[in-house]
Scaffold this motif. Structure first.
Motif, short mmCIF file in Angstrom:
data_model
loop_
_atom_site.label_atom_id
_atom_site.label_comp_id
_atom_site.label_asym_id
_atom_site.label_seq_id
_atom_site.Cartn_x
_atom_site.Cartn_y
_atom_site.Cartn_z
N ALA A 1 16.06 -54.50 25.27
CA ALA A 1 17.21 -54.11 24.32
C ALA A 1 18.38 -55.14 24.37
CB ALA A 1 17.59 -52.70 24.51
N ILE A 2 19.09 -55.04 23.15
CA ILE A 2 20.43 -55.78 23.26
C ILE A 2 21.56 -54.50 22.97
CG2 ILE A 2 22.04 -57.20 21.88
CD1 ILE A 2 19.55 -58.63 20.96
N ASN A 3 22.41 -54.70 24.11
CA ASN A 3 23.49 -53.48 24.25
C ASN A 3 24.99 -54.21 23.83
OD1 ASN A 3 21.70 -51.74 25.71
ND2 ASN A 3 21.68 -53.25 27.20
N ASP A 4 25.69 -53.15 23.37
CA ASP A 4 26.97 -53.72 22.79
C ASP A 4 27.97 -52.98 23.81
OD1 ASP A 4 29.27 -53.72 21.65
OD2 ASP A 4 29.01 -53.28 19.70
N LEU A 5 28.53 -53.64 24.61
CA LEU A 5 29.62 -53.13 25.85
C LEU A 5 30.86 -53.41 25.22
CD1 LEU A 5 27.60 -54.62 28.95
CD2 LEU A 5 27.20 -52.36 27.62
N ILE B 1 28.11 -58.68 23.90
CA ILE B 1 26.64 -58.38 23.59
C ILE B 1 25.75 -58.88 24.52
CG2 ILE B 1 25.16 -58.62 21.48
CD1 ILE B 1 27.77 -57.13 20.91
N THR B 2 24.94 -58.07 25.16
CA THR B 2 24.36 -58.36 26.28
C THR B 2 22.94 -57.71 26.43
OG1 THR B 2 24.07 -59.05 28.89
CG2 THR B 2 25.24 -56.63 27.71
N GLY B 3 21.84 -58.56 26.77
CA GLY B 3 20.50 -57.45 26.79
C GLY B 3 19.42 -58.56 27.19
N SER C 1 33.73 -56.51 22.05
CA SER C 1 32.48 -56.19 22.47
C SER C 1 31.74 -57.50 23.10
CB SER C 1 31.53 -55.97 21.33
OG SER C 1 31.79 -54.50 20.80
#
Length: 238
Positions: A17-21, A42-44, A40
């Motif tokens: 998945a790609i996550n929005d931290l 964006i990492t994953g 944000s």
């Protein structure tokens, strides 16, 4: 192999998945307006696996795993307007996507942009014990097209509209607690294709919930049904 046909079975998997931290803050000095801003990361990652097995025991099975990682950033801002006279709350938000990279180990495989997004939502609270709400959003997924494996062959990510609405009303009282009844619907375009066709998704949801312990604890349950369609007669997803 050696002039003979050897049957093999290939299984391919993709997990990740790609996550929005996001780190965000809000500010207000009035009871009718609230503003906010966020940053944000964006990492994953995706774990791509391939396993090939042969019916002929003379051949060993083959297995490989590839790890793809993603990194990017985005800026977001929003405002919320409250009208007690009209019993209405209006929200507006915007996310500005910056550059994004896909890497395997230390090698950059593709570059694109984090999808920018804008949306608005409206809630009406003028009926006692009832909240009516709707939202509309637009996601610019096409900015990630350069990162698709088959982009050179014409595959593309599609920008999407996301529209939803719902209601929450006061339900029956059980053991001194009022249970809220909720229902909603949603329609959106998904960013990916199926057989070269655009994929649409519709969903309906129903739920209930109640607060306990003087509002310090709550319990909720929901049922969601989704339908996906890509104008492919032989393909259905529910």
């Amino acid at each position: 192999i050696g002039g003979d046909l050897v049957e093999a079975t290939t299984d391919e998997t993709s997990n990740g998945a790609i996550n929005d931290l996001r780190m965000a803050a809000t500010w207000t000095n009035r009871d009718w307006i609230y503003v906010g801003a966020g940053l944000s990361a964006i990492t994953g990652r995706n774990v791509m696996g391939t396993v090939q097995t042969f019916d002929d025991s003379s051949f060993n099975s083959f297995e490989s795993t590839r790890l793809l990682s993603y990194s990017g950033s985005a800026l977001s801002a929003g405002v919320q307007l409250v009208s007690k006279k009209l019993s209405t709350v209006v929200g507006l938000d915007y996310r500005l996507g910056n550059s994004m990279r896909m890497k395997a180990n230390d090698t950059t495989l593709a570059r694109g942009d984090v999808p920018s997004r804008f949306g608005t939502s409206v809630a009406f609270t003028g009926i006692a014990g009832t909240v009516l709400a709707m939202r509309v959003a637009r996601d610019q997924w096409s900015s990630m097209t350069p990162m698709l494996v088959n982009a050179a062959a014409g595959e593309q990510a599609h920008d999407s509209w996301d529209v939803g609405g719902g209601a929450e009303v006061s339900g029956p009282r059980v053991l001194g607690q009022t249970f809220m009844l909720r229902a909603g619907g949603r329609s959106r375009t998904l960013p990916f294709e199926a057989g070269g066709k655009t994929v649409t998704e519709k969903s309906a949801s129903f739920g209930t919930g109640a607060a306990f312990g003087g509002g310090r604890m709550s319990a909720d349950v929901a049922l969601i049904r989704q339908w996906r369609n890509a104008d492919l007669p032989s393909v259905k997803e529910r």
